[in-house]
Design a protein around this motif. Structure first.
Motif, PDB file in Angstrom:
ATOM      1  N   UNK A  56       0.654  -0.990  -0.361  1.00  0.00           N
ATOM      2  CA  UNK A  56      -0.066  -0.391   0.002  1.00  0.00           C
ATOM      3  C   UNK A  56       1.010   1.594   0.192  1.00  0.00           C
ATOM      4  N   UNK A  57       2.326   0.941   0.041  1.00  0.00           N
ATOM      5  CA  UNK A  57       3.075   2.485  -0.077  1.00  0.00           C
ATOM      6  C   UNK A  57       4.407   2.186  -0.580  1.00  0.00           C
ATOM      7  N   UNK A  58       4.723   2.545  -0.512  1.00  0.00           N
ATOM      8  CA  UNK A  58       6.608   2.609  -0.923  1.00  0.00           C
ATOM      9  C   UNK A  58       7.277   2.793   0.548  1.00  0.00           C
ATOM     10  N   UNK A  59       8.115   1.908   1.125  1.00  0.00           N
ATOM     11  CA  UNK A  59       8.955   2.379   2.204  1.00  0.00           C
ATOM     12  C   UNK A  59       9.928   1.864   2.017  1.00  0.00           C
ATOM     13  N   UNK A  60      11.088   3.073   2.856  1.00  0.00           N
ATOM     14  CA  UNK A  60      12.205   2.713   2.394  1.00  0.00           C
ATOM     15  C   UNK A  60      12.608   3.292   3.996  1.00  0.00           C
ATOM     16  N   UNK A  61      14.848   2.955   3.947  1.00  0.00           N
ATOM     17  CA  UNK A  61      15.417   3.203   5.080  1.00  0.00           C
ATOM     18  C   UNK A  61      16.340   3.913   5.106  1.00  0.00           C
ATOM     19  N   UNK A  62      16.259   4.924   5.498  1.00  0.00           N
ATOM     20  CA  UNK A  62      16.836   6.420   5.932  1.00  0.00           C
ATOM     21  C   UNK A  62      17.833   6.316   7.003  1.00  0.00           C
ATOM     22  N   UNK A  63      19.261   6.303   7.282  1.00  0.00           N
ATOM     23  CA  UNK A  63      20.496   5.981   7.807  1.00  0.00           C
ATOM     24  C   UNK A  63      21.416   7.186   8.106  1.00  0.00           C
ATOM     25  N   UNK A  64      21.617   7.611   9.154  1.00  0.00           N
ATOM     26  CA  UNK A  64      22.432   8.551  10.219  1.00  0.00           C
ATOM     27  C   UNK A  64      23.252   8.225  10.646  1.00  0.00           C
ATOM     28  N   UNK A  65      24.224   9.296  10.533  1.00  0.00           N
ATOM     29  CA  UNK A  65      25.325   8.422  11.872  1.00  0.00           C
ATOM     30  C   UNK A  65      25.693   9.858  12.243  1.00  0.00           C
ATOM     31  N   UNK A  66      25.280   9.540  13.590  1.00  0.00           N
ATOM     32  CA  UNK A  66      25.849  10.581  14.975  1.00  0.00           C
ATOM     33  C   UNK A  66      27.063  10.500  15.646  1.00  0.00           C
ATOM     34  N   UNK A 139      15.571   5.125   9.681  1.00  0.00           N
ATOM     35  CA  UNK A 139      14.468   5.603  10.577  1.00  0.00           C
ATOM     36  C   UNK A 139      13.461   5.025   8.636  1.00  0.00           C
ATOM     37  N   UNK A 140      12.531   4.447   9.262  1.00  0.00           N
ATOM     38  CA  UNK A 140      11.421   4.712   8.550  1.00  0.00           C
ATOM     39  C   UNK A 140      10.670   5.464   7.578  1.00  0.00           C
ATOM     40  N   UNK A 141      10.601   5.666   6.155  1.00  0.00           N
ATOM     41  CA  UNK A 141      10.271   6.291   5.480  1.00  0.00           C
ATOM     42  C   UNK A 141       9.642   6.170   4.576  1.00  0.00           C
ATOM     43  N   UNK A 142       7.681   6.339   5.173  1.00  0.00           N
ATOM     44  CA  UNK A 142       7.073   5.723   4.053  1.00  0.00           C
ATOM     45  C   UNK A 142       6.312   6.530   3.140  1.00  0.00           C
ATOM     46  N   UNK A 143       5.727   6.687   1.994  1.00  0.00           N
ATOM     47  CA  UNK A 143       4.952   6.678   1.100  1.00  0.00           C
ATOM     48  C   UNK A 143       4.233   6.139   0.507  1.00  0.00           C
ATOM     49  N   UNK A 144       2.266   6.618   0.939  1.00  0.00           N
ATOM     50  CA  UNK A 144       1.284   6.015   0.547  1.00  0.00           C
ATOM     51  C   UNK A 144       1.094   6.262  -1.184  1.00  0.00           C
ATOM     52  N   UNK A 166      13.222   3.878  13.785  1.00  0.00           N
ATOM     53  CA  UNK A 166      13.356   2.056  13.050  1.00  0.00           C
ATOM     54  C   UNK A 166      14.081   1.487  14.403  1.00  0.00           C
ATOM     55  N   UNK A 167      15.533   1.739  14.114  1.00  0.00           N
ATOM     56  CA  UNK A 167      16.447   1.666  15.199  1.00  0.00           C
ATOM     57  C   UNK A 167      17.892   2.965  15.242  1.00  0.00           C
ATOM     58  N   UNK A 168      18.690   2.350  16.504  1.00  0.00           N
ATOM     59  CA  UNK A 168      19.624   3.488  16.810  1.00  0.00           C
ATOM     60  C   UNK A 168      20.605   2.303  16.929  1.00  0.00           C
ATOM     61  N   UNK A 169      21.615   2.377  16.741  1.00  0.00           N
ATOM     62  CA  UNK A 169      22.988   1.151  17.032  1.00  0.00           C
ATOM     63  C   UNK A 169      23.849   1.704  17.562  1.00  0.00           C
ATOM     64  N   UNK A 170      24.433   1.496  18.948  1.00  0.00           N
ATOM     65  CA  UNK A 170      26.060   2.288  19.111  1.00  0.00           C
ATOM     66  C   UNK A 170      26.501   1.312  18.610  1.00  0.00           C
ATOM     67  N   UNK A 171      27.694   2.328  18.172  1.00  0.00           N
ATOM     68  CA  UNK A 171      28.942   1.534  17.293  1.00  0.00           C
ATOM     69  C   UNK A 171      29.523   1.165  18.364  1.00  0.00           C
ATOM     70  N   UNK A 172      30.026   1.209  19.746  1.00  0.00           N
ATOM     71  CA  UNK A 172      31.083   1.398  20.325  1.00  0.00           C
ATOM     72  C   UNK A 172      30.588  -0.576  21.023  1.00  0.00           C
ATOM     73  N   UNK A 173      29.884  -0.670  20.856  1.00  0.00           N
ATOM     74  CA  UNK A 173      29.556  -2.519  21.645  1.00  0.00           C
ATOM     75  C   UNK A 173      29.979  -3.267  21.203  1.00  0.00           C
ATOM     76  N   UNK A 174      30.357  -4.308  21.713  1.00  0.00           N
ATOM     77  CA  UNK A 174      31.432  -6.073  21.787  1.00  0.00           C
ATOM     78  C   UNK A 174      30.998  -6.112  20.036  1.00  0.00           C
ATOM     79  N   UNK A 175      29.886  -6.290  19.465  1.00  0.00           N
ATOM     80  CA  UNK A 175      29.844  -7.578  17.906  1.00  0.00           C
ATOM     81  C   UNK A 175      30.735  -6.031  17.413  1.00  0.00           C
TER      82      UNK A 175
END
Length: 188
Positions: A56-66, A139-144, A166-175
């Motif tokens: 019912x929509x186009x769904x994209x992922x938008x990703x940013x680095x902090x 972030x999840x970006x959705x356009x219906x 959508x999610x935030x990942x800490x880049x200092x974690x062990x994995x």
């Protein structure tokens, strides 16, 4: 006997499949009676059987680095959310395109594909920069899709962009640290 069976069975199937779709006046109320009987034995099937969850929509992922200094920078993955899909066909998609697709699925549920994809972005960005990112934010970006009657009336084919964390990942974690160490050992 075989000829009778070979004739009656297909005829019965046609009545079961087509009968409920006929207007009531066509057979003097028989289709509605037939449809009610079919519901009792669970023969009536709706379109959902063939397309249980149509897009019912186009769904994209938008990703940013902090970064540590507070900067927030859009990564290349954010461009797709800004500009749309383009003309990529299924057989031309890269592994990254496939990972992006699975990373954005089921935004309200845990998703290991999303988790590992974002961790890999931490590693990619740490290898590409002097100062590695502190976090990766998705972030999840959705356009219906606009209904066809409104498109015919002149409205745009896609609605406005709806953004949802959508999610935030800490880049200092062990994995991530382990993945980065392995990548640095391989690439020098």
């Amino acid at each position: 006997m075989a000829t009778v069976w070979n004739t009656l069975l297909p005829l019965a199937l046609v009545v079961l499949i087509v009968g409920p779709a006929l207007p009531n006046a066509a057979l003097g109320g028989v289709p509605s009676t037939l449809a009610q009987w079919q519901k009792k034995i669970s023969v009536v099937q709706t379109w959902n059987m063939y397309a249980p969850d149509p897009t019912r929509a186009h769904t994209y992922i938008a990703v940013y680095a902090e970064f540590e200094d507070g900067r927030r920078e859009a990564l290349p993955e954010a461009a797709q959310a800004q500009h749309g899909w383009g003309s990529t066909w299924a057989w031309q998609k890269t592994r990254v395109d496939i990972w992006r697709y699975y990373a954005v699925l089921n935004p309200d549920k845990p998703n290991n594909n999303r988790l590992w994809y974002l961790r890999s972005l931490c590693v990619r960005e740490a290898l590409a920069r002097e100062q590695p990112p502190r976090k990766i934010v998705a972030e999840r970006v959705r356009r219906r899709f606009t209904p066809p009657d409104r498109v015919r009336a002149g409205k745009p084919g896609l609605g406005p962009a709806e953004r949802k964390p959508l999610a935030t990942i800490d880049c200092k974690t062990w994995p991530v640290r382990e993945m980065l160490a392995d990548a640095q050992a391989r690439h020098g």
